[in-house]
Design a protein around this motif. Structure first.
Motif, PDB file in Angstrom:
ATOM      1  N   UNK A  48       0.830  -1.209   0.000  1.00 40.47           N
ATOM      2  CA  UNK A  48       0.000   0.000   0.000  1.00 40.47           C
ATOM      3  C   UNK A  48       0.861   1.253   0.000  1.00 40.47           C
ATOM      4  N   UNK A  49       1.905   1.281   0.830  1.00 41.01           N
ATOM      5  CA  UNK A  49       2.776   2.458   0.879  1.00 41.01           C
ATOM      6  C   UNK A  49       3.501   2.642  -0.452  1.00 41.01           C
ATOM      7  N   UNK A  50       3.954   1.558  -1.049  1.00 43.24           N
ATOM      8  CA  UNK A  50       4.675   1.630  -2.312  1.00 43.24           C
ATOM      9  C   UNK A  50       3.740   2.121  -3.428  1.00 43.24           C
ATOM     10  N   UNK A  89      -4.432  11.883  -1.009  1.00 45.40           N
ATOM     11  CA  UNK A  89      -4.097  10.485  -1.277  1.00 45.40           C
ATOM     12  C   UNK A  89      -3.502   9.928   0.005  1.00 45.40           C
ATOM     13  N   UNK A  90      -3.858   8.706   0.349  1.00 47.81           N
ATOM     14  CA  UNK A  90      -3.307   8.095   1.548  1.00 47.81           C
ATOM     15  C   UNK A  90      -3.189   6.598   1.408  1.00 47.81           C
ATOM     16  N   UNK A  91      -2.693   5.957   2.451  1.00 48.93           N
ATOM     17  CA  UNK A  91      -2.625   4.502   2.452  1.00 48.93           C
ATOM     18  C   UNK A  91      -2.803   4.007   3.875  1.00 48.93           C
ATOM     19  N   UNK A  92      -3.227   2.782   3.986  1.00 49.78           N
ATOM     20  CA  UNK A  92      -3.328   2.108   5.272  1.00 49.78           C
ATOM     21  C   UNK A  92      -2.673   0.751   5.076  1.00 49.78           C
ATOM     22  N   UNK A  93      -1.460   0.618   5.615  1.00 48.33           N
ATOM     23  CA  UNK A  93      -0.700  -0.611   5.447  1.00 48.33           C
ATOM     24  C   UNK A  93      -1.471  -1.781   6.050  1.00 48.33           C
ATOM     25  N   UNK A  94      -1.416  -2.937   5.474  1.00 43.86           N
ATOM     26  CA  UNK A  94      -0.509  -3.268   4.393  1.00 43.86           C
ATOM     27  C   UNK A  94      -1.099  -3.164   2.991  1.00 43.86           C
ATOM     28  N   UNK A 112     -11.727   4.091  -1.233  1.00 40.37           N
ATOM     29  CA  UNK A 112     -10.834   3.212  -0.489  1.00 40.37           C
ATOM     30  C   UNK A 112     -10.658   1.979  -1.354  1.00 40.37           C
ATOM     31  N   UNK A 113      -9.413   1.710  -1.747  1.00 44.28           N
ATOM     32  CA  UNK A 113      -9.200   0.649  -2.726  1.00 44.28           C
ATOM     33  C   UNK A 113      -8.074  -0.273  -2.283  1.00 44.28           C
ATOM     34  N   UNK A 114      -8.271  -1.559  -2.493  1.00 42.30           N
ATOM     35  CA  UNK A 114      -7.230  -2.551  -2.223  1.00 42.30           C
ATOM     36  C   UNK A 114      -6.175  -2.433  -3.321  1.00 42.30           C
TER      37      UNK A 114
END
Length: 159
Positions: A48-50, A89-94, A112-114
């Motif tokens: 997700x971070x990448x 834009x954001x992310x929620x690991x993993x 919110x997307x996988x």
């Protein structure tokens, strides 16, 4: 001290800086990964971070092609969901990536997307009439991303 990497990590680390985007004009429009990001070990970030980091680089590159009457937006495939004027834009690991902003009617919206389903259609849309200067979210996010990586590098060097 040298870090020990598995053969898979070594192969992935070598692949990270590679990219290509050849178009009809004969030029490579690839969005390059800055050195600070490319130096991080793949095991130090989640998918997700990448994905989040590279999406930011694509947003910035797309915004470089816009004129002052346009802002960046994201269209959705497979339904009548419309267009999202990207403001965050954001992310929620993993494994989750998020996009927030306004829809065409000016209503707040968030996607919110996988990461396994990540597929973006970036579009240019007219900037809001009440906004004298177009908002360039990609430029701001890319600058923040680079500053965060520099801070991370300084912290790692100090420890």
């Amino acid at each position: 001290m040298d870090d020990i990497a598995t053969s898979a990590e070594a192969m992935e680390a070598e692949a990270i800086p590679r990219c290509a985007d050849l178009r009809a004009d004969g030029r490579d429009h690839a969005v390059r990964v800055p050195d600070a990001l490319a130096k991080r070990r793949p095991s130090d970030r989640s998918p997700a971070e990448w994905a989040y980091q590279r999406v930011i680089l694509y947003l910035k590159a797309f915004e470089e092609t816009l004129d002052d009457s346009q802002v960046i937006a994201m269209a959705f495939a497979g339904g009548p969901a419309g267009v999202l004027r990207i403001q965050g834009v954001g992310f929620h690991a993993p494994d989750l990536v998020t996009f927030s902003g306004m829809d065409e009617a000016g209503q707040m919206a968030q996607v919110i997307q996988h990461v396994s389903q990540l597929s973006l259609l970036l579009r240019a849309m007219k900037k809001p009439a009440d906004q004298p200067v177009p908002e360039r979210i990609g430029f701001r996010l890319a600058r923040a991303l680079e500053e965060a990586e520099d801070a991370r590098g300084n912290a790692d060097a100090a420890s």
